[in-house]
Design a protein around this motif. Structure first.
Motif, PDB file in Angstrom:
ATOM      1  N   GLU A   1      33.005  43.771  40.249  1.00  0.00           N
ATOM      2  CA  GLU A   1      34.006  42.854  39.703  1.00  0.00           C
ATOM      3  C   GLU A   1      35.342  43.570  39.464  1.00  0.00           C
ATOM      4  OE1 GLU A   1      34.965  38.898  38.413  1.00  0.00           O
ATOM      5  OE2 GLU A   1      33.361  39.742  39.616  1.00  0.00           O
TER       6      GLU A   1
ATOM      7  N   ALA B   1      29.233  39.069  43.716  1.00  0.00           N
ATOM      8  CA  ALA B   1      29.493  39.006  42.275  1.00  0.00           C
ATOM      9  C   ALA B   1      28.891  37.741  41.677  1.00  0.00           C
ATOM     10  CB  ALA B   1      30.997  39.067  42.004  1.00  0.00           C
TER      11      ALA B   1
ATOM     12  N   HIS C   1      34.871  32.149  39.018  1.00  0.00           N
ATOM     13  CA  HIS C   1      34.704  32.565  40.413  1.00  0.00           C
ATOM     14  C   HIS C   1      34.985  31.405  41.368  1.00  0.00           C
ATOM     15  CE1 HIS C   1      31.930  36.291  39.737  1.00  0.00           C
ATOM     16  NE2 HIS C   1      33.174  36.510  39.404  1.00  0.00           N
TER      17      HIS C   1
END
Length: 136
Positions: A57, A86, A115
């Protein structure tokens, strides 16, 4: 409005949220280690996945911000591709852990929402920069 501005705002917000998310996950892991018994190497697996996620990340956010500042599509594309592993790590923390607390459901859901939103705005940011210039 420029979509790259929204992408930068999301990356900036995610940088702070990710720091809080990582600190909370470490604290929750220590709490679980003290309160629950784990079978086999489940605790080690979760710790290694959290470490991997932290490095992933951090690199993803750094690549996205660098590409957005320099207005180059390649780092933003790599950052966008790194959203997939991720997000898989966050889904592991959300669903497949040995013990899951309610706080983790909330933290992981917000992280997945960030995200998904970053993914949309990354595509919007990549599109104009990947077009070939037209010369008259």
């Amino acid at each position: 409005m420029n979509s790259c501005l929204f992408y930068e705002v999301l990356l900036y917000l995610n940088a702070f949220y990710f720091g809080m998310f990582g600190a909370c996950e470490v604290g929750i892991a220590l709490l679980k280690y003290a309160k629950f018994t784990y079978s086999g190497n489940a605790m080690l697996t979760e710790f290694l996945l959290l470490t991997f996620f932290c490095f992933l990340e951090t690199g993803r956010i750094w690549l996205g911000r660098m590409g957005n500042f320099t207005e180059r599509a390649i780092p933003v594309i790599f950052s966008t591709l790194l959203i997939l592993p991720a997000s898989a790590a966050v889904v592991y923390f959300l669903i497949w852990q040995a013990y899951i607390l309610r706080l983790e459901y909330i933290l992981c859901s917000v992280q997945l929402l960030l995200h998904a939103t970053e993914l949309v705005f990354a595509f919007l940011c990549i599109m104009p920069s990947s077009r070939k210039p037209v010369y008259d």
